[in-house]
Design an enzyme around this catalytic site. Structure first.
Site, PDB file in Angstrom:
ATOM      1  N   ILE A   1     -11.736  22.540  11.304  1.00  0.00           N
ATOM      2  CA  ILE A   1     -11.890  21.924  12.617  1.00  0.00           C
ATOM      3  C   ILE A   1     -12.526  22.901  13.594  1.00  0.00           C
ATOM      4  O   ILE A   1     -13.469  22.554  14.320  1.00  0.00           O
ATOM      5  CB  ILE A   1     -10.527  21.426  13.135  1.00  0.00           C
ATOM      6  CG1 ILE A   1      -9.988  20.332  12.210  1.00  0.00           C
ATOM      7  CG2 ILE A   1     -10.647  20.905  14.568  1.00  0.00           C
ATOM      8  CD1 ILE A   1      -8.552  19.931  12.499  1.00  0.00           C
TER       9      ILE A   1
ATOM     10  N   ASP B   1      -9.411  34.960  14.556  1.00  0.00           N
ATOM     11  CA  ASP B   1      -8.837  34.406  13.335  1.00  0.00           C
ATOM     12  C   ASP B   1      -8.867  35.503  12.281  1.00  0.00           C
ATOM     13  O   ASP B   1      -9.933  35.884  11.798  1.00  0.00           O
ATOM     14  CB  ASP B   1      -9.647  33.191  12.850  1.00  0.00           C
ATOM     15  CG  ASP B   1      -8.971  32.480  11.683  1.00  0.00           C
ATOM     16  OD1 ASP B   1      -8.254  33.145  10.910  1.00  0.00           O
ATOM     17  OD2 ASP B   1      -9.169  31.261  11.538  1.00  0.00           O
TER      18      ASP B   1
ATOM     19  N   ALA C   1      -3.947  21.117  17.715  1.00  0.00           N
ATOM     20  CA  ALA C   1      -3.543  21.664  16.410  1.00  0.00           C
ATOM     21  C   ALA C   1      -2.101  21.300  16.094  1.00  0.00           C
ATOM     22  O   ALA C   1      -1.831  20.306  15.423  1.00  0.00           O
ATOM     23  CB  ALA C   1      -3.766  23.171  16.385  1.00  0.00           C
TER      24      ALA C   1
ATOM     25  N   ASP D   1      -3.061  16.908  22.499  1.00  0.00           N
ATOM     26  CA  ASP D   1      -2.878  15.765  21.598  1.00  0.00           C
ATOM     27  C   ASP D   1      -1.620  15.950  20.756  1.00  0.00           C
ATOM     28  O   ASP D   1      -1.211  15.025  20.065  1.00  0.00           O
ATOM     29  CB  ASP D   1      -4.104  15.613  20.685  1.00  0.00           C
ATOM     30  CG  ASP D   1      -4.025  14.365  19.813  1.00  0.00           C
ATOM     31  OD1 ASP D   1      -3.903  13.258  20.381  1.00  0.00           O
ATOM     32  OD2 ASP D   1      -4.076  14.491  18.575  1.00  0.00           O
TER      33      ASP D   1
ATOM     34  N   GLU E   1       7.781  14.849  19.116  1.00  0.00           N
ATOM     35  CA  GLU E   1       7.002  13.612  19.237  1.00  0.00           C
ATOM     36  C   GLU E   1       7.857  12.430  18.802  1.00  0.00           C
ATOM     37  O   GLU E   1       8.483  12.497  17.743  1.00  0.00           O
ATOM     38  CB  GLU E   1       5.730  13.707  18.383  1.00  0.00           C
ATOM     39  CG  GLU E   1       4.806  14.830  18.834  1.00  0.00           C
ATOM     40  CD  GLU E   1       3.546  14.965  17.983  1.00  0.00           C
ATOM     41  OE1 GLU E   1       3.342  14.119  17.084  1.00  0.00           O
ATOM     42  OE2 GLU E   1       2.776  15.909  18.208  1.00  0.00           O
TER      43      GLU E   1
ATOM     44  N   HIS F   1      -1.196  12.181  19.834  1.00  0.00           N
ATOM     45  CA  HIS F   1      -1.423  12.652  18.457  1.00  0.00           C
ATOM     46  C   HIS F   1      -2.324  11.680  17.696  1.00  0.00           C
ATOM     47  O   HIS F   1      -1.996  11.225  16.601  1.00  0.00           O
ATOM     48  CB  HIS F   1      -0.098  12.847  17.721  1.00  0.00           C
ATOM     49  CG  HIS F   1      -0.213  13.840  16.590  1.00  0.00           C
ATOM     50  ND1 HIS F   1       0.838  14.563  16.107  1.00  0.00           N
ATOM     51  CD2 HIS F   1      -1.283  14.224  15.837  1.00  0.00           C
ATOM     52  CE1 HIS F   1       0.461  15.344  15.116  1.00  0.00           C
ATOM     53  NE2 HIS F   1      -0.839  15.154  14.930  1.00  0.00           N
ATOM     54  N   LEU F   2      -3.480  11.404  18.283  1.00  0.00           N
ATOM     55  CA  LEU F   2      -4.433  10.461  17.699  1.00  0.00           C
ATOM     56  C   LEU F   2      -5.797  11.099  17.433  1.00  0.00           C
ATOM     57  O   LEU F   2      -6.776  10.374  17.245  1.00  0.00           O
ATOM     58  CB  LEU F   2      -4.618   9.252  18.629  1.00  0.00           C
ATOM     59  CG  LEU F   2      -3.442   8.281  18.713  1.00  0.00           C
ATOM     60  CD1 LEU F   2      -3.717   7.210  19.758  1.00  0.00           C
ATOM     61  CD2 LEU F   2      -3.177   7.629  17.369  1.00  0.00           C
TER      62      LEU F   2
END
Length: 332
Positions: free
Chosen positions: A178, A197, A254, A279, A284, A303-304
Site C-alpha cells: 500500500i 521502514d 493501516a 479509516d 471498532e 474501515h472501508l
C-alpha cells in the site's frame, strides 16, 4: 479431469458467484457446495479462538463433510469446525491474512491454508489519498456549509483556506504494497516523499529514506502504513505527535493500534495538528463515548478503505491462483 468437492463460503462482498466464475478456467471439475455468510450486513467479530469472522460455525460444520477444498473470506475455521471436516485438505482465505483460521489446528490436521495478500492494496492507497486531500482542503467542513444552505466565500481568507499536495512533504511510515502505491500517487501530485521502514528494499532514488524522528519533524503530512507487530503497537504516541510540525496532518488507514487516539485528539484540540483522517480505530465500531466524536478537524470513514468492486474481483482472481497451486502440488 479431476473432481474436487469444494465449498464456497462467500458473503455479500466477495460473492460466491465471483469465486465460481474465477474457478472455471482451471483444469478441474469443481463439485460446488455454496454457503453465503452474512458479512458485511452483519458485523464480524471474534468467534471461538479466531478473530474477524462471521458467527457461522454450525453452518460450516453442516456444509463441510466430504469437502476437499474450502474458499471463504469470513468463515470461522475454529478447531471445532476443523474437527468436523475430516476430508478438508486445502483452505483459501480470500483476504490479506487468515486471521479467521486456527492455523495450528489446521496444520495438525494436514490442512494447508492460503490467503490473498495485496487484494486491496490499490483501493487502500487511493482511499488514503482521498482522506489526505479531504483533510488538506477541509472538504467535510465545506460540504457541511453548503448542505446547511450557506455560501461561505469568507472561507477564502488566508487563515481559513486549505493546502496543496504539490510541493508538500509527505512522510510514509511503512513502505509495503500500500505504501508503495501511495508514494507513486503522491509523486504524481508533485509531493516530496519521505519513507521510514526498516524492512523496505529497492526504494526509488527520488524517495528519501529517513528515521522516524526525522520524518515526523519534516513532514507536512504523515501517513501510516506499517504492519501491526509488538514493536509497532503504539508507534505514534504523545512524544511522536509533539515532534510533528505545527499545523501538520496525520492519516491512518493501516491499523488502529499503531496510534494513540486520545493523544491525537488532544493535539487537534490544541491546534498542534491542523487535521487528521482515519479509516481504522483502536476499537471498532467506535464507542459512543469516543473523543473522536467531539474532536474538530477530523475526516472519518468506517474501515472501508478496501471496499471497491475491484477488490472483490481481485480477491477471486488471487484465490484462483492459490487453488491452481494447490492442484499442481496435490497431483504430484
Amino acid at each position: 479431469m479431476r473432481t474436487v468437492k469444494t465449498l464456497l463460503a462467500g458473503d455479500h462482498f466477495v460473492r460466491n458467484s465471483l469465486l465460481a466464475a474465477a474457478l472455471e478456467p482451471l483444469d478441474a471439475h469443481f463439485d460446488l457446495r455454496e454457503l453465503t455468510l452474512p458479512w458485511p450486513r452483519t458485523p464480524y467479530g471474534p468467534v471461538g479462538e479466531v478473530d474477524e469472522a462471521s458467527d457461522a460455525e454450525d453452518e460450516l460444520i453442516a456444509a463441510l463433510p466430504g469437502v476437499e477444498l474450502a474458499i471463504t473470506q469470513m468463515g470461522p475455521f475454529t478447531e471445532r469446525v476443523l474437527d468436523a471436516a475430516p476430508d478438508l485438505r486445502h483452505l483459501v482465505v480470500c483476504r490479506g491474512g487468515p486471521v479467521n483460521v486456527n492455523l495450528e489446528a489446521a496444520a495438525a490436521r494436514g490442512i494447508t491454508v492460503a490467503a490473498t495478500p495485496g487484494r486491496n492494496a490499490t483501493a487502500a492507497a487511493e482511499h488514503t489519498i482521498a482522506l489526505m486531500m479531504a483533510a488538506l482542503r477541509k472538504i467535510p467542513q465545506l460540504h457541511r456549509t453548503v448542505e446547511n444552505g450557506e455560501w461561505r466565500s469568507d472561507l477564502y481568507a488566508y487563515e481559513d483556506c486549505g493546502s496543496e499536495l504539490d510541493g508538500a512533504t509527505v512522510g510514509l511510515v511503512g513502505y509495503g504494497a500500500i505504501g508503495q502505491r501511495v508514494a507513486r500517487i503522491l509523486q504524481a501530485f508533485g509531493a516530496q516523499v519521505l519513507v521510514t521502514d526498516p524492512y523496505a528494499t529497492d526504494i526509488p532514488p527520488a524517495i528519501e529514506v529517513v528515521d522516524l524522528d526525522d520524518l515526523l519533524c519534516r513532514s507536512d503530512v504523515v501517513t501510516l502504513h506499517a504492519r501491526l507487530t509488538p514493536s509497532t503497537r503504539n508507534l505514534i504516541g504523545p512524544t511522536q505527535l509533539a515532534q510533528m510540525r505545527q499545523g501538520s496532518i496525520l492519516v491512518n488507514t493501516a491499523r488502529g493500534a499503531l496510534l494513540d487516539y486520545e493523544a491525537t485528539c488532544a493535539a487537534l484540540h490544541s491546534g498542534h495538528l491542523a487535521a487528521a483522517a482515519f479509516d481504522v480505530y483502536p476499537t471498532e465500531p467506535l464507542a459512543p463515548t469516543s473523543p473522536l466524536h467531539t474532536t474538530p478537524n477530523l475526516v472519518l470513514t468506517p474501515h472501508l478503505a478496501g471496499a471497491t468492486h475491484q477488490t472483490a474481483h481481485r480477491a477471486a482472481t488471487l484465490t484462483t491462483q492459490a487453488v491452481h497451486t494447490y492442484l499442481e502440488q496435490s497431483s504430484v
